[in-house]
Scaffold this active site. Sequence first.
Site, short mmCIF file in Angstrom:
data_model
loop_
_atom_site.label_atom_id
_atom_site.label_comp_id
_atom_site.label_asym_id
_atom_site.label_seq_id
_atom_site.Cartn_x
_atom_site.Cartn_y
_atom_site.Cartn_z
N HIS A 28 -2.87 22.46 -49.36
CA HIS A 28 -1.92 22.02 -50.41
C HIS A 28 -1.38 23.47 -51.02
O HIS A 28 -2.15 24.01 -52.00
CB HIS A 28 -2.77 21.41 -51.61
CG HIS A 28 -3.44 20.08 -51.16
ND1 HIS A 28 -4.38 20.01 -50.34
CD2 HIS A 28 -2.77 18.90 -51.44
CE1 HIS A 28 -4.62 18.65 -50.29
NE2 HIS A 28 -3.63 18.01 -50.87
N HIS A 261 3.48 19.87 -52.26
CA HIS A 261 2.26 19.33 -52.84
C HIS A 261 0.91 19.59 -51.71
O HIS A 261 -0.02 20.20 -52.01
CB HIS A 261 2.22 18.24 -53.43
CG HIS A 261 0.85 17.46 -53.79
ND1 HIS A 261 0.21 17.69 -54.81
CD2 HIS A 261 0.00 16.69 -52.95
CE1 HIS A 261 -1.10 17.22 -54.59
NE2 HIS A 261 -1.28 16.60 -53.40
N GLU A 406 -19.16 5.69 -69.86
CA GLU A 406 -20.13 6.04 -69.05
C GLU A 406 -19.66 6.77 -67.90
O GLU A 406 -20.31 7.56 -67.35
CB GLU A 406 -20.22 4.57 -68.05
CG GLU A 406 -21.09 3.65 -69.03
CD GLU A 406 -19.95 2.74 -69.84
OE1 GLU A 406 -18.77 2.96 -69.68
OE2 GLU A 406 -20.59 1.91 -70.83
N HIS A 468 -23.22 -9.10 -67.03
CA HIS A 468 -24.32 -8.32 -67.40
C HIS A 468 -25.41 -7.98 -66.63
O HIS A 468 -26.43 -7.58 -66.78
CB HIS A 468 -24.66 -8.41 -68.89
CG HIS A 468 -23.89 -7.88 -69.81
ND1 HIS A 468 -22.52 -8.14 -69.99
CD2 HIS A 468 -24.14 -7.24 -71.03
CE1 HIS A 468 -21.91 -7.60 -71.03
NE2 HIS A 468 -22.81 -6.71 -71.72
C1 LIG Z 1 -9.28 10.29 -58.20
C2 LIG Z 1 -8.43 10.69 -57.29
N1 LIG Z 1 -7.35 10.23 -56.88
C3 LIG Z 1 -6.52 10.55 -55.72
C4 LIG Z 1 -6.64 11.74 -55.28
C5 LIG Z 1 -5.54 12.02 -54.28
N2 LIG Z 1 -4.54 13.14 -54.87
C6 LIG Z 1 -4.75 14.37 -54.67
S1 LIG Z 1 -3.68 15.42 -55.38
C7 LIG Z 1 -2.94 14.19 -56.08
C8 LIG Z 1 -1.59 14.27 -56.94
C9 LIG Z 1 -2.05 15.13 -58.03
O1 LIG Z 1 -0.97 15.63 -58.56
P1 LIG Z 1 -1.08 16.98 -59.58
O2 LIG Z 1 -2.34 16.90 -60.46
O3 LIG Z 1 0.30 17.18 -60.40
O4 LIG Z 1 -1.15 18.05 -58.61
P2 LIG Z 1 0.25 19.09 -57.96
O5 LIG Z 1 1.24 18.08 -57.40
O6 LIG Z 1 0.56 19.82 -58.96
O7 LIG Z 1 -0.45 19.94 -56.87
C10 LIG Z 1 -3.50 12.94 -55.67
C11 LIG Z 1 -2.91 11.57 -55.99
C12 LIG Z 1 -7.61 12.60 -55.71
N3 LIG Z 1 -7.79 13.69 -55.06
N4 LIG Z 1 -8.36 12.06 -56.51
#
Ligand SMILES: Cc1ncc(C[n+]2csc(CCOP(=O)(O)OP(=O)(O)O)c2C)c(N)n1
Length: 659
Positions: A28, A261, A406, A468
């Site tokens: 990334h 990204h 939680e 529950h």
């Molecule tokens: C709980 C979770 N859901 C989905 C992902 C997959 N994922 C990784 S980065 C991302 C997008 C994040 O966007 P942003 O925080 O804006 O990062 P940027 O594009 O600026 O690098 C997703 C959906 C993850 N890592 N964790």
Amino acid sequence: MQIQGIQSAATAVRVLTMDAVQKANSGHPGLPMGCAELGVLLYGEILKHNPGDSRWINRDRFVLSAGHGSMLLYSLLHLSGYPLSLDDIRNFRQMGSNTPGHPEYGQTVGVETTTGPLGQGISNAVGMAIAERMLAAAFNTDKNVIDHYTYVLAGDGDLMEGVSAEASSLAGHLGLGKLIVFYDSNRITIEGSTELAFSEDVRKRYEAYGWQTLEADAYDIAGIMKRVETARGETGRPSLILLHSTIAKGAANMAGSHQTHGAPLGAEEIAATKKALGVPDEPFQIPEQAREYFRSRAEDWDKVYRDWQRIFELWSKENPEKRRDWDRRFGAVDLKDAAFPSFEQGQAMATRKASGAVLNAIAPAVPQLAGGSADLAPSNNTLLKDFGSFQKASPEGRNMHFGIREHAMGAIANGMALHGGVLPYCATFLVFSDYMRPSIRLAALMGLPVIYVFTHDSVFVGEDGPTHEPVEHLAALRAIPNLLVLRPADAEETVRCWRTALERAGGPTVLSLTRQNLTVFPKEDDRWAEHIGYGAYIASEAEAGPEAVMVATGSEVNLALDAKAELGSVGKKIRVVSMPCRELFLTAPEQYRRKLIPQEARKVLLESGIAQGWASVVGTDALLVTIERFGESAPAGKIAEHLGFTAQAVAERVKTFLS
Ligand SMILES: Cc1ncc(C[n+]2csc(CCOP(=O)(O)OP(=O)(O)O)c2C)c(N)n1
């Protein structure tokens, strides 16, 4: 401030990121390039740290909550002198390297927590800031031996995730003034613009949580430093600094595109970008000025570090008792002064109640133990009666009130454990462990000693009904590697299981406890307490044979004993094994396992939950007294009758099974 040095170092971060992602052919680049200046400011100007002593207790913590931007962290650890070489960076994302795809705690020196599952890191940071405040209240005198900030870099993804909202809400309530979050607001996620799914005013939301909120341009170095100063100046509220940024800032043609990204930029774009940045088009070339900048900062870091050592020594001399307490809290758990309670045979007591008695009895001797419940303390029996509530005005309190949050509770507990000096426990109904599963998984992955007190652990919750009543939860928790699931069968076993949980250093432990009373039963194995270390022991021996072994856990051990009594002459050949921990049993010496459950004996398994996973203990031809459906809303006794969990019904089934 050396503006040119900082800019050169930011260029180095961009170069290392582009090249490492390109070489690995995955990763990334967008976030590290977009936040390069902030990263350099953090490691060069903002953080109090010592690359030569990454475990220094009073260091500022930095959490890269947006873990996919790992190359930002690795570049900065390398440049600022942590033991992470250029070769490590060349090995980004390769087998066994200390530059894994996402930051892994314990694998890379300087990584404060494992991040990747979005929202977890910022929530861990709330736990770290809580631990800092608890320890500051316990130890600081006119000399502050615990006095550090917790910084976070969070992205859009982190702030969309619900767990961060829960944790931030609590952080605002607690007024954690030393928590400072940078929000990388580049308005880009994987699918494209945040306009697709995220249109709230994040600043206003955080204001409503009780945070101070600030805003700056991500490339205005003086502006960022000014906001940091303002954030540090606010001691009664956490701060969110919203940074207007551009994903992959500096990329020649692709800056601002969601395509940066999570994919390499490609050789052509990298060449054009390096040309624009004024650096040679050769991989992993770091401008000398960048190296020089970080070298020049080392002296300042070292001075702060040595000043603290000096103050700590003075403080230790002036406060020998506090120093002893310090050593106790930061050392391995020592239970030699812990006054564990004892219980009478025949006494009827819910294991949740026994657990509460244990907690309160040992709390004075285990000062690092702190925690609480997600608003269920009276039901979970987790209140430490003599130790007050941890609140903004009473940071010396050891009882956390997590509120009905939680998931954040799990992530915050992880942060408290990561900080050190605090041994966290947290509690809810077993059925709601699902709400915190992602954080439990991370505790197991990181090997953190978090203790989960999960009560109301079966359909025998009764009247509250199927919503529950946990059925699949024990199996689901046992499926998590490195998580110990303990299900004591009575008050005495509860004491022993607590001891196991407290002494476990390498990972988290679940205590699965009943709502209903269980009778403290006589244990025929007089070394039963020791044998719980092997996960199981003989609760009631067969007079002959044994022809059959009944393996039971928790509330079903009493049921097995009663069923055995029902079985009359048949029962004489039945052994009852109490197995509070399946994982420990499966790793016990084979000889012990064979002795307890001989291969030739018929096997019966009793557990008020699904049978999944038990074949590893009882094989595939056992009689399974389990529950493969959801529960019912009714008095517990009626549910037991309905599902065949009475001594008579079990005895009938065993008789048929054996005949
Ligand atoms: C709980 C979770 N859901 C989905 C992902 C997959 N994922 C990784 S980065 C991302 C997008 C994040 O966007 P942003 O925080 O804006 O990062 P940027 O594009 O600026 O690098 C997703 C959906 C993850 N890592 N964790």
